[in-house]
Design a protein around this motif. Structure first.
Motif, PDB file in Angstrom:
ATOM      1  N   PHE A 268     -28.586  19.251 -12.697  1.00  0.00           N
ATOM      2  CA  PHE A 268     -27.333  19.745 -13.278  1.00  0.00           C
ATOM      3  C   PHE A 268     -26.328  20.108 -12.181  1.00  0.00           C
ATOM      4  N   TRP A 269     -26.773  20.842 -11.179  1.00  0.00           N
ATOM      5  CA  TRP A 269     -25.867  21.242 -10.101  1.00  0.00           C
ATOM      6  C   TRP A 269     -25.478  20.061  -9.221  1.00  0.00           C
ATOM      7  N   ALA A 270     -26.385  19.131  -9.044  1.00  0.00           N
ATOM      8  CA  ALA A 270     -26.057  17.931  -8.268  1.00  0.00           C
ATOM      9  C   ALA A 270     -24.979  17.115  -8.979  1.00  0.00           C
ATOM     10  N   CYS A 271     -25.077  17.002 -10.306  1.00  0.00           N
ATOM     11  CA  CYS A 271     -24.048  16.281 -11.073  1.00  0.00           C
ATOM     12  C   CYS A 271     -22.720  17.023 -11.044  1.00  0.00           C
ATOM     13  N   SER A 272     -22.771  18.343 -11.113  1.00  0.00           N
ATOM     14  CA  SER A 272     -21.535  19.138 -11.067  1.00  0.00           C
ATOM     15  C   SER A 272     -20.818  18.964  -9.737  1.00  0.00           C
ATOM     16  N   VAL A 273     -21.561  19.027  -8.659  1.00  0.00           N
ATOM     17  CA  VAL A 273     -20.962  18.849  -7.329  1.00  0.00           C
ATOM     18  C   VAL A 273     -20.425  17.431  -7.176  1.00  0.00           C
ATOM     19  N   SER A 274     -21.150  16.445  -7.684  1.00  0.00           N
ATOM     20  CA  SER A 274     -20.693  15.063  -7.545  1.00  0.00           C
ATOM     21  C   SER A 274     -19.419  14.810  -8.364  1.00  0.00           C
ATOM     22  N   LEU A 275     -19.291  15.446  -9.533  1.00  0.00           N
ATOM     23  CA  LEU A 275     -18.058  15.304 -10.311  1.00  0.00           C
ATOM     24  C   LEU A 275     -16.872  15.945  -9.605  1.00  0.00           C
ATOM     25  N   LEU A 276     -17.094  17.077  -8.977  1.00  0.00           N
ATOM     26  CA  LEU A 276     -16.041  17.718  -8.207  1.00  0.00           C
ATOM     27  C   LEU A 276     -15.623  16.845  -7.025  1.00  0.00           C
ATOM     28  N   PHE A 277     -16.604  16.288  -6.342  1.00  0.00           N
ATOM     29  CA  PHE A 277     -16.324  15.390  -5.220  1.00  0.00           C
ATOM     30  C   PHE A 277     -15.573  14.152  -5.685  1.00  0.00           C
ATOM     31  N   ALA A 278     -16.027  13.563  -6.791  1.00  0.00           N
ATOM     32  CA  ALA A 278     -15.397  12.341  -7.295  1.00  0.00           C
ATOM     33  C   ALA A 278     -13.971  12.592  -7.756  1.00  0.00           C
ATOM     34  N   SER A 279     -13.704  13.756  -8.320  1.00  0.00           N
ATOM     35  CA  SER A 279     -12.343  14.035  -8.778  1.00  0.00           C
ATOM     36  C   SER A 279     -11.365  14.155  -7.624  1.00  0.00           C
ATOM     37  N   THR A 280     -11.850  14.498  -6.444  1.00  0.00           N
ATOM     38  CA  THR A 280     -10.960  14.576  -5.294  1.00  0.00           C
ATOM     39  C   THR A 280     -10.834  13.233  -4.573  1.00  0.00           C
ATOM     40  N   VAL A 281     -11.853  12.389  -4.653  1.00  0.00           N
ATOM     41  CA  VAL A 281     -11.847  11.115  -3.927  1.00  0.00           C
ATOM     42  C   VAL A 281     -11.331   9.960  -4.780  1.00  0.00           C
ATOM     43  N   LEU A 282     -11.427  10.060  -6.083  1.00  0.00           N
ATOM     44  CA  LEU A 282     -11.052   8.953  -6.963  1.00  0.00           C
ATOM     45  C   LEU A 282      -9.608   8.476  -6.798  1.00  0.00           C
ATOM     46  N   PRO A 283      -8.622   9.350  -6.616  1.00  0.00           N
ATOM     47  CA  PRO A 283      -7.255   8.824  -6.410  1.00  0.00           C
ATOM     48  C   PRO A 283      -7.142   7.916  -5.184  1.00  0.00           C
ATOM     49  N   ALA A 284      -7.915   8.180  -4.150  1.00  0.00           N
ATOM     50  CA  ALA A 284      -7.887   7.307  -2.977  1.00  0.00           C
ATOM     51  C   ALA A 284      -8.500   5.949  -3.300  1.00  0.00           C
ATOM     52  N   LEU A 285      -9.516   5.914  -4.155  1.00  0.00           N
ATOM     53  CA  LEU A 285     -10.092   4.633  -4.568  1.00  0.00           C
ATOM     54  C   LEU A 285      -9.136   3.852  -5.452  1.00  0.00           C
TER      55      LEU A 285
ATOM     56  N   MET B 208       0.821  -1.184   0.000  1.00  0.00           N
ATOM     57  CA  MET B 208       0.000   0.000   0.000  1.00  0.00           C
ATOM     58  C   MET B 208       0.871   1.257   0.000  1.00  0.00           C
ATOM     59  N   SER B 209       1.971   1.243   0.707  1.00  0.00           N
ATOM     60  CA  SER B 209       2.831   2.429   0.763  1.00  0.00           C
ATOM     61  C   SER B 209       3.472   2.724  -0.589  1.00  0.00           C
ATOM     62  N   GLN B 210       3.634   1.694  -1.424  1.00  0.00           N
ATOM     63  CA  GLN B 210       4.221   1.911  -2.749  1.00  0.00           C
ATOM     64  C   GLN B 210       3.241   2.579  -3.699  1.00  0.00           C
ATOM     65  N   ARG B 211       1.944   2.549  -3.387  1.00  0.00           N
ATOM     66  CA  ARG B 211       0.924   3.151  -4.238  1.00  0.00           C
ATOM     67  C   ARG B 211       0.585   4.588  -3.835  1.00  0.00           C
ATOM     68  N   LEU B 212       1.161   5.098  -2.793  1.00  0.00           N
ATOM     69  CA  LEU B 212       0.848   6.451  -2.334  1.00  0.00           C
ATOM     70  C   LEU B 212       1.104   7.550  -3.357  1.00  0.00           C
ATOM     71  N   PRO B 213       2.057   7.422  -4.272  1.00  0.00           N
ATOM     72  CA  PRO B 213       2.190   8.471  -5.301  1.00  0.00           C
ATOM     73  C   PRO B 213       0.939   8.650  -6.159  1.00  0.00           C
ATOM     74  N   LEU B 214       0.072   7.634  -6.209  1.00  0.00           N
ATOM     75  CA  LEU B 214      -1.166   7.769  -6.970  1.00  0.00           C
ATOM     76  C   LEU B 214      -2.070   8.858  -6.399  1.00  0.00           C
ATOM     77  N   LEU B 215      -1.959   9.122  -5.118  1.00  0.00           N
ATOM     78  CA  LEU B 215      -2.780  10.174  -4.506  1.00  0.00           C
ATOM     79  C   LEU B 215      -2.478  11.540  -5.098  1.00  0.00           C
ATOM     80  N   ASN B 216      -1.235  11.770  -5.476  1.00  0.00           N
ATOM     81  CA  ASN B 216      -0.832  13.049  -6.064  1.00  0.00           C
ATOM     82  C   ASN B 216      -0.809  13.000  -7.590  1.00  0.00           C
ATOM     83  N   ARG B 217      -1.338  11.929  -8.163  1.00  0.00           N
ATOM     84  CA  ARG B 217      -1.354  11.726  -9.624  1.00  0.00           C
ATOM     85  C   ARG B 217       0.059  11.706 -10.203  1.00  0.00           C
ATOM     86  N   GLU B 218       1.004  11.221  -9.419  1.00  0.00           N
ATOM     87  CA  GLU B 218       2.380  11.084  -9.880  1.00  0.00           C
ATOM     88  C   GLU B 218       2.555   9.738 -10.565  1.00  0.00           C
ATOM     89  N   PRO B 219       3.553   9.616 -11.442  1.00  0.00           N
ATOM     90  CA  PRO B 219       3.791   8.325 -12.101  1.00  0.00           C
ATOM     91  C   PRO B 219       4.239   7.277 -11.085  1.00  0.00           C
TER      92      PRO B 219
END
Length: 81
Positions: free
Chosen positions: A53-70, A1-12
């Motif tokens: 429309f606004w609910a989808c916009s907020v959910s995309l913003l939320f997902a873009s911040t949480v997706l690297p952790a997933l 798990m520690s080797q995958r931590l660069p994924l949080l910052n979108r690093e290679p």
């Protein structure tokens, strides 16, 4: 798990055994973003006065911040250039 931590910052990320560049699997990423966005937008739509429309916009913003952790939890594939 520690080797995958660069994924949080979108690093290679490179494999520690063969030094190949790795990235999250596209199919898993798309599935995760779909269910996460739909779930969050449904919760926002049912509990607030925002329209869809606004609910989808907020959910995309939320997902873009949480997706690297997933991405830390799911398999990786070799990056093709």
């Amino acid at each position: 798990m520690s080797q995958r931590l660069p994924l949080l910052n979108r690093e290679p990320l490179t494999c520690i055994y063969c030094a190949k560049p790795l990235k999250p699997k596209l199919s898993v990423m798309l599935f995760n973003i779909f269910w996460l966005c739909m779930s969050v937008s449904w919760i926002i739509k049912t509990h607030t006065e925002l329209n869809y429309f606004w609910a989808c916009s907020v959910s995309l913003l939320f997902a873009s911040t949480v997706l690297p952790a997933l991405d830390l939890l799911f398999p990786l594939e070799e990056e093709q250039y």
